[in-house]
Structure formats: C-alpha cells, structure tokens
Scaffold this motif. Structure first.
Motif, PDB file in Angstrom:
ATOM      1  N   TYR A  90      47.239  41.183  43.360  1.00 38.92           N
ATOM      2  CA  TYR A  90      47.352  42.334  44.266  1.00 38.92           C
ATOM      3  C   TYR A  90      48.030  43.505  43.565  1.00 38.92           C
ATOM      4  O   TYR A  90      47.600  44.661  43.701  1.00 38.92           O
ATOM      5  CB  TYR A  90      48.130  41.924  45.521  1.00 38.92           C
ATOM      6  CG  TYR A  90      48.446  43.056  46.469  1.00 38.92           C
ATOM      7  CD1 TYR A  90      47.427  43.743  47.118  1.00 38.92           C
ATOM      8  CD2 TYR A  90      49.771  43.429  46.722  1.00 38.92           C
ATOM      9  CE1 TYR A  90      47.728  44.788  47.992  1.00 38.92           C
ATOM     10  CE2 TYR A  90      50.067  44.460  47.598  1.00 38.92           C
ATOM     11  CZ  TYR A  90      49.042  45.137  48.229  1.00 38.92           C
ATOM     12  OH  TYR A  90      49.324  46.157  49.089  1.00 38.92           O
ATOM     13  N   PHE A  93      45.518  44.983  41.199  1.00 33.33           N
ATOM     14  CA  PHE A  93      44.462  45.637  41.975  1.00 33.33           C
ATOM     15  C   PHE A  93      44.896  47.035  42.409  1.00 33.33           C
ATOM     16  O   PHE A  93      44.164  48.011  42.220  1.00 33.33           O
ATOM     17  CB  PHE A  93      44.118  44.783  43.201  1.00 33.33           C
ATOM     18  CG  PHE A  93      43.317  45.492  44.253  1.00 33.33           C
ATOM     19  CD1 PHE A  93      41.972  45.751  44.060  1.00 33.33           C
ATOM     20  CD2 PHE A  93      43.917  45.904  45.439  1.00 33.33           C
ATOM     21  CE1 PHE A  93      41.231  46.424  45.035  1.00 33.33           C
ATOM     22  CE2 PHE A  93      43.200  46.570  46.415  1.00 33.33           C
ATOM     23  CZ  PHE A  93      41.847  46.833  46.209  1.00 33.33           C
ATOM     24  N   CYS A  97      43.095  50.280  40.866  1.00 31.21           N
ATOM     25  CA  CYS A  97      42.180  50.891  41.838  1.00 31.21           C
ATOM     26  C   CYS A  97      42.794  52.078  42.568  1.00 31.21           C
ATOM     27  O   CYS A  97      42.075  52.998  42.974  1.00 31.21           O
ATOM     28  CB  CYS A  97      41.715  49.838  42.844  1.00 31.21           C
ATOM     29  SG  CYS A  97      40.744  48.501  42.110  1.00 31.21           S
ATOM     30  N   VAL A 183      40.449  35.337  46.562  1.00 33.76           N
ATOM     31  CA  VAL A 183      41.123  36.645  46.587  1.00 33.76           C
ATOM     32  C   VAL A 183      41.268  37.204  45.171  1.00 33.76           C
ATOM     33  O   VAL A 183      41.041  38.403  44.934  1.00 33.76           O
ATOM     34  CB  VAL A 183      42.505  36.526  47.270  1.00 33.76           C
ATOM     35  CG1 VAL A 183      43.309  37.812  47.088  1.00 33.76           C
ATOM     36  CG2 VAL A 183      42.340  36.212  48.743  1.00 33.76           C
ATOM     37  N   SER A 187      39.552  40.568  43.815  1.00 35.51           N
ATOM     38  CA  SER A 187      40.383  41.665  43.308  1.00 35.51           C
ATOM     39  C   SER A 187      39.904  42.120  41.934  1.00 35.51           C
ATOM     40  O   SER A 187      39.872  43.320  41.639  1.00 35.51           O
ATOM     41  CB  SER A 187      41.851  41.243  43.252  1.00 35.51           C
ATOM     42  OG  SER A 187      42.056  40.230  42.282  1.00 35.51           O
ATOM     43  N   TYR A 188      39.501  41.169  41.087  1.00 38.29           N
ATOM     44  CA  TYR A 188      39.031  41.542  39.749  1.00 38.29           C
ATOM     45  C   TYR A 188      37.626  42.127  39.767  1.00 38.29           C
ATOM     46  O   TYR A 188      37.269  42.909  38.876  1.00 38.29           O
ATOM     47  CB  TYR A 188      39.143  40.356  38.793  1.00 38.29           C
ATOM     48  CG  TYR A 188      40.524  40.279  38.191  1.00 38.29           C
ATOM     49  CD1 TYR A 188      40.911  41.140  37.163  1.00 38.29           C
ATOM     50  CD2 TYR A 188      41.476  39.388  38.677  1.00 38.29           C
ATOM     51  CE1 TYR A 188      42.179  41.103  36.631  1.00 38.29           C
ATOM     52  CE2 TYR A 188      42.758  39.349  38.151  1.00 38.29           C
ATOM     53  CZ  TYR A 188      43.103  40.202  37.126  1.00 38.29           C
ATOM     54  OH  TYR A 188      44.371  40.180  36.611  1.00 38.29           O
ATOM     55  N   CYS A 190      36.733  44.208  42.132  1.00 43.53           N
ATOM     56  CA  CYS A 190      37.102  45.595  42.449  1.00 43.53           C
ATOM     57  C   CYS A 190      37.688  46.305  41.234  1.00 43.53           C
ATOM     58  O   CYS A 190      37.414  47.495  40.993  1.00 43.53           O
ATOM     59  CB  CYS A 190      38.095  45.629  43.605  1.00 43.53           C
ATOM     60  SG  CYS A 190      37.452  45.005  45.173  1.00 43.53           S
TER      61      CYS A 190
END
Length: 292
Positions: A90, A93, A97, A183, A187-188, A190
């Motif tokens: 997280y 991410f 991002c 998850v 996340s990776y 994204c």
C-alpha cells in the motif's frame, strides 16, 4: 538451524538499530519495516528452538499447554507478516501512483493505525483458533505430522466435531494468504500502469527501484508456500517433504529480510556507510562525530 537463528536475530536487530539511529528513516515505510523485523525475531523464536529440539535432539514430545502456546504464536506471527507485506505494498502503491499526495495520505500516524489494526486482527484470529482446539477430544492418534503444533494437522486428529475449526482455518487462509496475495498483485498492476505513464526510462527504473526490496520479500515469503500448496493439491507429497518445505519457508525469509533491506535499499545502505565512516573516525582519530 542454530546459525540461521543467530543470523536472523542479529540481522533484524541490526535493521532496528539502523532505523532507530537515523532520523531520516523515521518514515511510514520504515515503521512497517520495523514491524517486519520485530515479527521476524518473534516468529523465529516461536519456531526455530522447537525445530532444533525436534531435528537435532530427536525430541518428539511436547506438553499440551506448550503445544497450544506454540500454535498460537506461530499462527499469530506468520499471519502478521503476511499483513505487513500488504501495508508495504500500500505504501509503494500510494508513493508511485499518487506521489503528490503521498505525504498527506501516508503519515507515521496513519501507518501506526494500519499496523495496530493488523496486529489486532492477527491476534484475534490466532487466539480464536487456539481456543477452538481446546474443545476438541483426541481419542485416536496424538501424533501431529508437522514440525510444530500445526493447526490444520492438529484439529484433523479430533474425534468430535471439528467443523468450527475448519471454518476458522478457511477464514484465516483467505484473509492471511489469498486476500494479501490478491491485494499485492493488484497494487503492482496499478504501479505498472503508473510507471508506463512516466516519460523517461530512467524515471521508470528509479521508481521501480523503490519496490525491489518489497518484491523480493513478497517472493521469498509467498512463493515457497504457494509451491507447497500446489504440490499438495496436484499430487501426493510425502509428509516429510512437506514438513521440510514448510519449515524452510518459515525460517529462511526472516533471515533474508534484513539482508535484502540492507543491500537493496539505498537509504539503509547510506546509513550503514555513514555508521562505518563514524566508526573509522573514532578508531583512527579518537574524535566523536555527532550522529545527525
């Protein structure tokens, strides 16, 4: 096995020392790294001494109360490590991002709250699972086919209804293994899309470089577990082979984690070099350099 334990303890305490001493590392990411180091130390202490006792001294017996304690701690720390890897995912991410909002979203306080919730969830599930074992009756075999008081092999020995234990085991596998993997993968995905939007190749490599240590931690933690589960489902795996695979999967990652963070994280490497220079100055000149 003794060497693995010593390296694990020294390596993780070294990481904790480095992060404590260097104020620039007092960030949300390294709050999570500190938690992984603590979990690695505690988890290895819950597993490795019993492994040494079993394999080196051929001790095949354990008291019922000690078995329950061992089961609870192993479940707790292994589950917690999986959740902390999600917290680090997280962090990466948001950093890649949403770089402009990173410091507003990810703060030390928010990371502490996230980790506290994870500790509470892992503790609740581990204690619940252990308490459910106390209601079981073992009227047949009392031999657990594992290297510790493993929850699954233990409750399958019961003579009475073990369906609540099976439900908790399924729930635990879902929230501590399946969901974290999903998850982290999402996340990776994204992160990869975000990296493709970076104009320069150097910029992409620099951004991806901040994820290298986390990806290595994820790989060495989840891949051996996945391989064992797949081998168990697809073919008949010998119990001894399963025990060896799962035991190595539990004791090797805590030993490698501090090594990976020392070698693959620029901030920690620069802090180690700074400490090394300070020690050299003390030895050669006798001058004390103030740690900044």
């Amino acid at each position: 096995m003794c060497l693995i334990y010593v390296v694990t303890i020294l390596g993780n305490f070294f990481i904790l020392f480095i992060i404590y001493m260097e104020r620039s590392l007092h960030t949300p990411k390294y709050v999570a790294v500190c938690n992984i180091a603590i979990v690695d130390v505690c988890g290895s202490t819950a597993i490795i001494p019993k492994l040494i006792d079993t394999f080196l001294f051929d001790s095949q017996f354990i008291r019922y109360e000690a078995c329950l304690a061992n089961m609870c701690f192993v479940l707790f720390f292994s589950s917690l490590q999986s959740l902390i890897l999600v917290a680090l995912a997280y962090d990466r991410f948001v950093a890649i991002c949403f770089p402009l909002r990173y410091h507003a979203i990810i703060t030390n306080t928010s990371m502490v709250v996230i980790l506290a919730v994870m500790w509470a969830i892992a503790a609740l599930v581990a204690i619940t699972a252990t308490l459910l074992v106390t209601r079981l009756s073992f009227c047949r075999s009392i031999v657990i086919n594992s290297y510790f008081c493993d929850y699954g092999p233990a409750f399958h020995l019961a003579c009475n209804d073990n369906s609540p234990n099976f439900i908790v085991a399924t729930f635990g596998t879902t929230i501590f293994f399946v969901a974290p993997v999903a998850v982290i993968v999402l996340s990776y995905v994204c992160i990869i899309f975000a990296l493709l939007k970076i104009a320069t190749h150097e910029g992409r490599l620099k951004a991806m470089g901040t994820c290298t240590s986390h990806l290595l931690l994820v790989a060495i933690f989840y891949l051996p577990i996945c391989a064992t589960y797949i081998a168990t489902l697809s073919s008949t795996i010998h119990p001894n082979a399963r025990i060896i695979n799962t035991s190595l999967a539990c004791v090797i990652p805590p030993m490698l984690n501090p090594i990976i963070y020392s070698l693959k994280t620029e901030e920690i490497m620069s802090t180690i070099k700074k400490l090394y220079k300070t020690m050299n100055n003390l030895n050669s000149h006798g001058d004390i350099e103030i740690w900044r």
